[in-house]
Structure formats: structure tokens, C-alpha cells
Design a protein around this motif. Structure first.
Motif, PDB file in Angstrom:
ATOM      1  N   ILE A   7     110.540 -20.694 -52.902  1.00 35.98           N
ATOM      2  CA  ILE A   7     111.746 -20.701 -52.061  1.00 35.98           C
ATOM      3  C   ILE A   7     111.841 -19.425 -51.254  1.00 35.98           C
ATOM      4  O   ILE A   7     112.209 -19.434 -50.072  1.00 35.98           O
ATOM      5  CB  ILE A   7     113.007 -20.903 -52.935  1.00 35.98           C
ATOM      6  N   SER A   8     111.513 -18.292 -51.886  1.00 31.21           N
ATOM      7  CA  SER A   8     111.648 -16.996 -51.208  1.00 31.21           C
ATOM      8  C   SER A   8     110.485 -16.689 -50.283  1.00 31.21           C
ATOM      9  O   SER A   8     110.473 -15.649 -49.622  1.00 31.21           O
ATOM     10  CB  SER A   8     111.777 -15.874 -52.249  1.00 31.21           C
ATOM     11  N   SER A   9     109.480 -17.561 -50.205  1.00 28.95           N
ATOM     12  CA  SER A   9     108.302 -17.292 -49.377  1.00 28.95           C
ATOM     13  C   SER A   9     108.590 -17.424 -47.886  1.00 28.95           C
ATOM     14  O   SER A   9     107.805 -16.986 -47.062  1.00 28.95           O
ATOM     15  CB  SER A   9     107.174 -18.255 -49.766  1.00 28.95           C
ATOM     16  N   SER A  21     102.973 -25.168 -40.383  1.00 28.14           N
ATOM     17  CA  SER A  21     101.811 -25.991 -40.048  1.00 28.14           C
ATOM     18  C   SER A  21     101.996 -27.391 -40.643  1.00 28.14           C
ATOM     19  O   SER A  21     102.805 -27.581 -41.556  1.00 28.14           O
ATOM     20  CB  SER A  21     100.535 -25.351 -40.608  1.00 28.14           C
ATOM     21  N   PRO A  22     101.253 -28.390 -40.141  1.00 26.09           N
ATOM     22  CA  PRO A  22     101.376 -29.740 -40.700  1.00 26.09           C
ATOM     23  C   PRO A  22     101.126 -29.777 -42.203  1.00 26.09           C
ATOM     24  O   PRO A  22     101.804 -30.504 -42.938  1.00 26.09           O
ATOM     25  CB  PRO A  22     100.312 -30.535 -39.937  1.00 26.09           C
ATOM     26  N   GLU A  23     100.173 -28.978 -42.661  1.00 28.92           N
ATOM     27  CA  GLU A  23      99.869 -28.943 -44.095  1.00 28.92           C
ATOM     28  C   GLU A  23     101.047 -28.370 -44.886  1.00 28.92           C
ATOM     29  O   GLU A  23     101.449 -28.921 -45.914  1.00 28.92           O
ATOM     30  CB  GLU A  23      98.611 -28.107 -44.341  1.00 28.92           C
ATOM     31  N   LEU A  28     105.879 -29.102 -48.365  1.00 26.35           N
ATOM     32  CA  LEU A  28     107.311 -28.897 -48.589  1.00 26.35           C
ATOM     33  C   LEU A  28     108.046 -30.221 -48.749  1.00 26.35           C
ATOM     34  O   LEU A  28     108.893 -30.375 -49.637  1.00 26.35           O
ATOM     35  CB  LEU A  28     107.906 -28.102 -47.422  1.00 26.35           C
ATOM     36  N   GLU A  29     107.731 -31.198 -47.911  1.00 33.81           N
ATOM     37  CA  GLU A  29     108.389 -32.499 -47.997  1.00 33.81           C
ATOM     38  C   GLU A  29     108.102 -33.164 -49.337  1.00 33.81           C
ATOM     39  O   GLU A  29     108.973 -33.806 -49.930  1.00 33.81           O
ATOM     40  CB  GLU A  29     107.933 -33.382 -46.837  1.00 33.81           C
ATOM     41  N   VAL A  38     114.427 -26.902 -54.928  1.00 35.08           N
ATOM     42  CA  VAL A  38     113.878 -26.657 -53.600  1.00 35.08           C
ATOM     43  C   VAL A  38     114.654 -27.448 -52.549  1.00 35.08           C
ATOM     44  O   VAL A  38     114.941 -26.943 -51.459  1.00 35.08           O
ATOM     45  CB  VAL A  38     112.379 -27.033 -53.562  1.00 35.08           C
ATOM     46  N   LYS A  39     115.008 -28.685 -52.890  1.00 33.93           N
ATOM     47  CA  LYS A  39     115.773 -29.499 -51.945  1.00 33.93           C
ATOM     48  C   LYS A  39     117.133 -28.880 -51.668  1.00 33.93           C
ATOM     49  O   LYS A  39     117.599 -28.842 -50.520  1.00 33.93           O
ATOM     50  CB  LYS A  39     115.946 -30.912 -52.505  1.00 33.93           C
TER      51      LYS A  39
END
Length: 273
Positions: A7-9, A21-23, A28-29, A38-39
Motif C-alpha cells: 500500500i505504501s509503495s 504500467s499494464p502489468e 493491483l486489480e 488494499v481495496k
């Protein structure tokens, strides 16, 4: 990497701003679908950014509409005056001109619309430039808020590590107090009795000048023993050295990379066990 570190990144803020980036976005999704914490952090960050965007919203000037309308009316008045002046000129009965009278120029209302469109276009361009500048300022402010949040989280992580050390019964704490020349300086050595590893908390020391570095020394049987070089990223987190036994610890300021023997005139703190 655990949930709090993820989360803190800063990946959540990057995703919202469209910089991920797409990756990274895909990861994350996927994480949000399976991790409620995280949500929740994502939703909180989204609300914060939306609130900031609302605060920074720009309302067009109230007189913009009237200025455009006045410009259109002025152009229409010019169109009405020009035919009136032409009507006062004497009629020329030239055969060729009479023959070509069907080709005499006629005023078109499209010129008025073209003027209005040009004015609107210029207003639109100016508005877009102003909006882009505002967005840039918003992004800088968001980046600053994100950096401040990350700094607070890192400070909290350091505090939690220190609390863990304080509560560890195997950890011996040695307070290092400032010597006469540096009376306000302080530091804390954490010495693990089992592993014999030595950790150092030196946040209360002045920032080392460029090309210089703090070096920890253990005093063993009256002789100084190198106990490792200190850097901010190691503070209370990474062991500097393994010291089997010692009667005291001290810190000196040395050239970057350290010294074989301590520079006594550059000693900042010292403490006995």
C-alpha cells in the motif's frame, strides 16, 4: 512484500493517475479482488484525489459569454453599414457591368458565424492551456502528498521496529551520550545478547557532511574494535557488526568507508555498558 508495504509503495496513486504500467495495473486489480485492506486503501486514495480535484476546479469568468456576444453584434453592425454605403454610390450603366451584374459579390451571413467560431476557438485554446497548467499543478501537489504520506509510513515503520527491540528481552540497550564538543548528540546501540549482533539508532546525530560517514566502535578490553559503518537505511534495521563482548561503544565521524583506528577528535558520542 506484505500488505502495508504494498500500500505504501505508491502503486495505488500511480494507478489512479494513469501512470502505472499494464502489468502493475493488472496486479493491483487482482490484489484488490482478494484483499479487502488494499481495496479500502484504493477507495480512500481515490476519494482524496477526487476531493483535491474538486477544490482545484476552475470556473470560467462570468463575463465571458457577454464578451463573445458583443463581438458577434459588432461584426453584424459592420455588415449592415457596408451595404448602406454602397446604395449611395451613383449607378454605372456600363454594358459589361450590367451583363455581369449576376456576378456582383453578395455579403454572406457565414462570415459572422466564422468570426464567432474563431472567438470560441481562441477561448477554448486559452481554457485548455489554463486547464493543463492547473492539472500539472494538481499532479505536483498529489505527488507531494503521496511522498509525505510515504515518509510518515516509513517513520511509523521505524518506530515499530524500535518498539519491537525495546520489548525484546534478549536485546540490551546502551545509551550513547554526546561528548563535550557535541553535548546535544545522542545515539542508541541495540546489542542482541544471543546473536551478538549490534544495531544502531543514530537519528539524533547531525547529518554527516559529504564524503564523511559515522563509524561505530566497540571498546573491548580497553581497545577500540570496528563495529561497522552507519547509513540511514541501516538505522535500527540492519545489524552493523557481530560483537561477542564489549565494555562500551562510541561513534566517530570518519572519511567515507571508515578508518582502521578511531579519530578521537571527531568522536561524537560514547556510552558504557
Amino acid at each position: 512484500m506484505n500488505t502495508k508495504e504494498y500500500i505504501s509503495s505508491g502503486i495505488i496513486e500511480s494507478y489512479i493517475l494513469g501512470h502505472a504500467s499494464p502489468e502493475e495495473a493488472g496486479i493491483l486489480e487482482c490484489v484488490m479482488k482478494n484483499n479487502a485492506e488494499v481495496k479500502a486503501a484504493f477507495e480512500e486514495a481515490q476519494k482524496t484525489l477526487e476531493h483535491l480535484a474538486t477544490l482545484q476546479a476552475v470556473t470560467p469568468p462570468g463575463d465571458l459569454k457577454s464578451k463573445i456576444w458583443n463581438k458577434i453584434q459588432q461584426e453584424q453592425m459592420v455588415e449592415e453599414i457596408t451595404p448602406a454605403l454602397s446604395a449611395d454610390l451613383p449607378e454605372v450603366k456600363d454594358y459589361k457591368e450590367n451583363r455581369d451584374q449576376d456576378y456582383s459579390p453578395r455579403k454572406s451571413p457565414w462570415k459572422t458565424y466564422a468570426v464567432a467560431a474563431s472567438v470560441l476557438f481562441l477561448v477554448s485554446v486559452a481554457g485548455n492551456v489554463y486547464w493543463m497548467n492547473t492539472q500539472s499543478a494538481n499532479q505536483k501537489e498529489i505527488a507531494l502528498l503521496s511522498a509525505e504520506r510515504q515518509a510518515r509510513q516509513q517513520a511509523m515503520q521505524r518506530m515499530n521496529r524500535k518498539l519491537d527491540m525495546f520489548s525484546n528481552p534478549d536485546m540490551q540497550m546502551v545509551m550513547l551520550k554526546g561528548v563535550e564538543k557535541h553535548a546535544d548528540a545522542k545515539a542508541m546501540v541495540f546489542w542482541d545478547k544471543k546473536s551478538k549482533e549490534v544495531y544502531l539508532n543514530a537519528e539524533k546525530l547531525p547529518k554527516a557532511p559529504a564524503g564523511m560517514q559515522y563509524q561505530l566502535w566497540a571498546i573491548e578490553e580497553g581497545k577500540p574494535v570496528n563495529a561497522g559503518m552507519y547509513t540511514e537505511d541501516k538505522d535500527s534495521r540492519i545489524a552493523l557488526a557481530n560483537i561477542p563482548k564489549a565494555q562500551a561503544f562510541a561513534i566517530t565521524l570518519e572519511k567515507e568507508g571508515g578508518s582502521k583506528v578511531p579519530t578521537m577528535e571527531n568522536m561524537f558520542v560514547m556510552g558504557e555498558i
